[in-house]
Motif scaffolding. Structure first.
Motif, PDB file in Angstrom:
ATOM      1  N   ALA A   1      -0.726  -1.578   7.565  1.00 57.75           N
ATOM      2  CA  ALA A   1       0.351  -2.264   6.841  1.00 57.75           C
ATOM      3  C   ALA A   1      -0.062  -3.700   6.535  1.00 57.75           C
ATOM      4  N   LEU A   2      -0.717  -4.341   7.478  1.00 57.41           N
ATOM      5  CA  LEU A   2      -1.192  -5.709   7.268  1.00 57.41           C
ATOM      6  C   LEU A   2      -2.212  -5.745   6.130  1.00 57.41           C
ATOM      7  N   ILE A   3      -3.128  -4.815   6.146  1.00 56.86           N
ATOM      8  CA  ILE A   3      -4.138  -4.750   5.084  1.00 56.86           C
ATOM      9  C   ILE A   3      -3.479  -4.461   3.739  1.00 56.86           C
ATOM     10  N   SER A   4      -2.492  -3.564   3.718  1.00 60.27           N
ATOM     11  CA  SER A   4      -1.844  -3.215   2.445  1.00 60.27           C
ATOM     12  C   SER A   4      -1.096  -4.409   1.865  1.00 60.27           C
ATOM     13  N   GLN A   5      -0.615  -5.308   2.725  1.00 67.34           N
ATOM     14  CA  GLN A   5       0.098  -6.485   2.232  1.00 67.34           C
ATOM     15  C   GLN A   5      -0.860  -7.502   1.603  1.00 67.34           C
ATOM     16  N   MET A   6      -2.129  -7.411   1.939  1.00 71.38           N
ATOM     17  CA  MET A   6      -3.125  -8.307   1.355  1.00 71.38           C
ATOM     18  C   MET A   6      -3.434  -7.931  -0.092  1.00 71.38           C
ATOM     19  N   TYR A   7      -3.231  -6.676  -0.434  1.00 72.50           N
ATOM     20  CA  TYR A   7      -3.595  -6.166  -1.756  1.00 72.50           C
ATOM     21  C   TYR A   7      -2.380  -5.571  -2.448  1.00 72.50           C
ATOM     22  N   LYS A   8      -1.362  -6.371  -2.631  1.00 69.67           N
ATOM     23  CA  LYS A   8      -0.128  -5.901  -3.257  1.00 69.67           C
ATOM     24  C   LYS A   8      -0.362  -5.593  -4.732  1.00 69.67           C
ATOM     25  N   THR A   9       0.391  -4.624  -5.223  1.00 69.89           N
ATOM     26  CA  THR A   9       0.349  -4.259  -6.637  1.00 69.89           C
ATOM     27  C   THR A   9       1.758  -4.367  -7.197  1.00 69.89           C
ATOM     28  N   ASP A  10       1.885  -4.130  -8.491  1.00 70.70           N
ATOM     29  CA  ASP A  10       3.207  -4.153  -9.112  1.00 70.70           C
ATOM     30  C   ASP A  10       4.068  -3.032  -8.537  1.00 70.70           C
ATOM     31  N   LYS A  11       5.368  -3.264  -8.542  1.00 67.21           N
ATOM     32  CA  LYS A  11       6.289  -2.239  -8.053  1.00 67.21           C
ATOM     33  C   LYS A  11       6.314  -1.062  -9.014  1.00 67.21           C
ATOM     34  N   LEU A  12       6.564   0.109  -8.458  1.00 63.79           N
ATOM     35  CA  LEU A  12       6.705   1.303  -9.277  1.00 63.79           C
ATOM     36  C   LEU A  12       8.084   1.328  -9.920  1.00 63.79           C
ATOM     37  N   VAL A  13       8.260   2.146 -10.923  1.00 63.65           N
ATOM     38  CA  VAL A  13       9.534   2.257 -11.610  1.00 63.65           C
ATOM     39  C   VAL A  13      10.641   2.655 -10.637  1.00 63.65           C
ATOM     40  N   ILE A  14      10.350   3.570  -9.743  1.00 64.29           N
ATOM     41  CA  ILE A  14      11.356   4.051  -8.785  1.00 64.29           C
ATOM     42  C   ILE A  14      11.810   2.934  -7.854  1.00 64.29           C
ATOM     43  N   GLU A  15      10.926   2.000  -7.527  1.00 67.48           N
ATOM     44  CA  GLU A  15      11.299   0.880  -6.666  1.00 67.48           C
ATOM     45  C   GLU A  15      12.215  -0.088  -7.401  1.00 67.48           C
ATOM     46  N   ASN A  16      11.964  -0.275  -8.683  1.00 70.34           N
ATOM     47  CA  ASN A  16      12.795  -1.188  -9.482  1.00 70.34           C
ATOM     48  C   ASN A  16      14.192  -0.621  -9.707  1.00 70.34           C
ATOM     49  N   MET A  17      14.319   0.690  -9.688  1.00 68.36           N
ATOM     50  CA  MET A  17      15.633   1.331  -9.864  1.00 68.36           C
ATOM     51  C   MET A  17      16.508   1.089  -8.648  1.00 68.36           C
ATOM     52  N   ASN A  18      15.914   0.990  -7.451  1.00 64.86           N
ATOM     53  CA  ASN A  18      16.668   0.820  -6.224  1.00 64.86           C
ATOM     54  C   ASN A  18      17.103  -0.617  -6.008  1.00 64.86           C
ATOM     55  N   SER A  19      16.573  -1.555  -6.779  1.00 62.00           N
ATOM     56  CA  SER A  19      16.898  -2.978  -6.570  1.00 62.00           C
ATOM     57  C   SER A  19      18.204  -3.360  -7.194  1.00 62.00           C
TER      58      SER A  19
END
Length: 86
Positions: free
Chosen positions: A68-86
């Motif tokens: 999880a720590l490593i994944s936070q170092m290389y963040k990408t744009d949010k997916l469409v499904i994530e933007n729908m939940n916001s």
């Protein structure tokens, strides 16, 4: 600490750490695997098997923390499904 309390604590920790993944796909997969694994082993009665699974879970918790720590170092744009939940 009793094994029931240890298992509940481990479960909560695994779920909490799994939700730290930056990637929606990894986050969903990790949470689903934790839940499925605990459901699968719900009816274990053998103390030694439970102890072994507890150690395995603690090792997996450490692995999830690192990943999880490593994944936070290389963040990408949010997916469409994530933007729908916001």
């Amino acid at each position: 600490m009793s094994s029931k309390k240890q298992l509940l604590s481990l479960y909560k920790s695994l779920i909490r750490e799994s939700q730290q993944f930056a990637s929606y796909n990894f986050r969903s997969y990790a949470v689903r695997r934790v839940r499925d694994s605990f459901r699968e082993n719900k009816f274990l009665m053998d103390v030694e098997v439970i102890r072994t699974k507890l150690i395995e879970g603690q090792n997996n918790l450490e692995l999830i923390k690192r990943q999880a720590l490593i994944s936070q170092m290389y963040k990408t744009d949010k997916l469409v499904i994530e933007n729908m939940n916001s």
